[in-house]
Design an enzyme around this catalytic site. Structure first.
Site, PDB file in Angstrom:
ATOM      1  N   LYS A 166      28.281  61.728  15.809  1.00  0.00           N
ATOM      2  CA  LYS A 166      27.086  61.274  16.528  1.00  0.00           C
ATOM      3  C   LYS A 166      27.039  61.974  17.879  1.00  0.00           C
ATOM      4  CE  LYS A 166      24.998  56.741  17.620  1.00  0.00           C
ATOM      5  NZ  LYS A 166      25.220  55.275  17.459  1.00  0.00           N
TER       6      LYS A 166
ATOM      7  N   SER B  98      21.696  52.992  15.261  1.00  0.00           N
ATOM      8  CA  SER B  98      21.350  54.247  15.903  1.00  0.00           C
ATOM      9  C   SER B  98      22.137  55.446  15.369  1.00  0.00           C
ATOM     10  CB  SER B  98      21.568  54.135  17.416  1.00  0.00           C
ATOM     11  OG  SER B  98      22.949  53.901  17.707  1.00  0.00           O
TER      12      SER B  98
ATOM     13  N   SER C  46      24.980  49.487  14.646  1.00  0.00           N
ATOM     14  CA  SER C  46      24.580  50.885  14.485  1.00  0.00           C
ATOM     15  C   SER C  46      25.421  51.692  13.519  1.00  0.00           C
ATOM     16  CB  SER C  46      24.551  51.584  15.852  1.00  0.00           C
ATOM     17  OG  SER C  46      23.463  51.122  16.614  1.00  0.00           O
TER      18      SER C  46
END
Length: 461
Positions: free
Chosen positions: A81, A157, A181
């Site tokens: 990420k 996310s 997330s």
């Protein structure tokens, strides 16, 4: 060396590289070519670390040729990420503002641990702006598309992390989880994910969102791979003040124990009230596969979720207040407005939410005095369409972004370890199950996850 096979799982890749059946460089080149060919439709990556990946892969091949012992992830491609610092890249955290900032000079600590284990970094992955997102959509870099149906959301996310694994670009990826997330994208994309206990994995070198709720963790397509990478990531680091001084507790050897002898219950009440029928059917299938009949109503879960919201808004807005003053137009309007709302919260509300945290910790400790593991839905729905703004919950249309975490937020509010497990019927979109355990018992999460995997609940995913 000529590639004769292209193994898929992380453990399989590492064994093949160690035997010399395949070269790490050929695997890296094949993965990079796959990303070049298909990521235009998925939009998982924001940055490709091509030269670094090839250099790391060549180093693995040289080490093998010299007879050196290789790490447990030797030659395994992975990605992170883009809130993880990657040397030479800006740490975007899904934002336009950070992208124009300085490039990282060092890797995040978990990337260092992955490299030490022999893994090969292919790049940084798309995410919701500043991690304040449950959709996988991003106003600056575009939405990540669910590889199972590219018209649908990945969840957020950590949407790019889930998309990269579900698309087969990498067997494992690293993400973060504040309110869900990791668990929401894992559910939407039909993957396994692990949110460890708060403080288990050091966050050193990652861009924060909400310090008292932020966790890091991995995605994978199998429980074995999830356990393998989790074992590599463990270990104390004093640079993260909340990282616990606990011994490394390898779970890989524990997974095969299965669920025999464990006291398991299914969460009811709050955790069933607003789920669509498919989510409830998935939970029931999981309970049936484990021969679980006990149900438990977790007390005050709605208050836990509300308190998590308050803490998230207050801490997130405080972190970004100067950016909101200087560059409000460079935020995604949805993210900006939620941070602005958080800046207006009375301090007394934040204090009350933190005080309730101890109350809810005690309630969960009492629950875990009777049960070892609790099963709950990960999300109230399967993956919505990209661009969708509302979902139907309890017969009412409600804002999608705010409600995708209704089942994940109460759990991360008190930092419990959770494995996300996919459940899928035929060609339908998958749902996710949360396998929740007491603090520091990730081994129990993964034992039950492995039992569900063995039952074949996600074979079509």
């Amino acid at each position: 060396m000529t590639t004769t096979i292209r193994p898929n799982g992380a453990a399989e890749i590492a064994r093949a590289v160690a035997r010399g059946d395949v070269s790490a460089e050929d695997l890296a080149r094949a993965a990079l070519a796959d990303i070049d060919a298909r990521d235009g439709d998925i939009n998982a990556f924001t940055d490709i670390t091509r030269e670094r990946a090839l250099a790391e892969a060549r180093a693995i091949d040289r080490a093998r040729a010299e007879g050196q012992q290789l790490g447990p992830l030797a030659g395994v491609p992975y990605a992170v990420k883009n809130l993880y610092a990657v040397a030479g890249l800006p740490t975007r955290a899904g934002s336009k503002i950070n992208a124009a900032g300085p490039r990282a000079t060092d890797d995040a600590l978990l990337i260092e641990r992955m490299r030490a284990a022999g893994a090969v970094l292919l790049g940084a992955l798309n995410m919701g702006e500043y991690a304040y997102d449950f959709t996988g959509e991003n106003a600056h870099y575009g939405p990540s598309h669910n590889p199972l149906d590219t018209t649908r959301m990945t969840g957020g996310s950590s949407g790019g992390s889930a998309a990269a694994v579900a698309a087969g670009f990498v067997p494992i990826a690293l993400g973060s989880d504040t309110n869900g997330s990791i668990r929401v994208p894992a559910a939407f994309c039909g993957l396994y994910g692990l949110k460890p206990t708060y403080g288990r994995l050091p966050r050193t070198g990652t861009f924060p969102f909400c310090d008292s709720l932020d966790h890091l963790g991995p995605f994978a397509r199998s429980v074995a791979d999830l356990g393998l990478v989790y074992d590599v990531l463990q270990g104390h680091d004093a640079s993260d003040p909340v990282c616990a001084r606990r011994p490394v507790e390898h779970v890989t050897r524990e997974i095969a124990k299965g669920h025999d002898g464990l006291r398991i219950a299914v969460a009811t009440g709050y955790f069933r009230a607003d789920a669509e029928p498919g989510a409830l059917a998935a939970l029931d299938r999981a309970a049936q596969a484990l021969d679980v009949s006990d149900a438990i109503d977790i007390p005050r879960a709605a208050e836990a979720r509300a308190s998590a919201f308050l803490i998230t808004n207050a801490e997130g807005s405080a972190l970004h207040l100067e950016r909101l003053r200087r560059r409000p137009a460079d935020f995604d309007p949805d993210t900006r407005d939620r941070f602005l709302a958080g800046a207006l919260l009375p301090a007394s509300w934040y204090v009350a939410a933190q005080r309730f945290r101890r109350v809810f910790e005690d309630l969960m400790a009492e629950t875990f005095s009777r049960y070892d593991v609790i099963l709950a839905p990960a999300t109230p729905t399967s993956a919505p369409l990209i661009g969708q703004k509302t979902i139907s919950i309890g017969g009412k249309d409600v804002p999608l972004r705010a409600h995708m975490g209704i089942y994940t937020q109460p759990i991360s509010f008190v930092g419990l370890p959770v494995a996300a497990v996919p459940v899928r019927e035929a060609a339908a979109m998958p749902y996710g199950i949360q396998v929740i355990a007491p603090p520091w018992r990730e081994d129990l999460c993964l034992r039950v996850a492995a039992a569900l995997e063995a039952a074949g609940l996600a074979k079509s995913a």
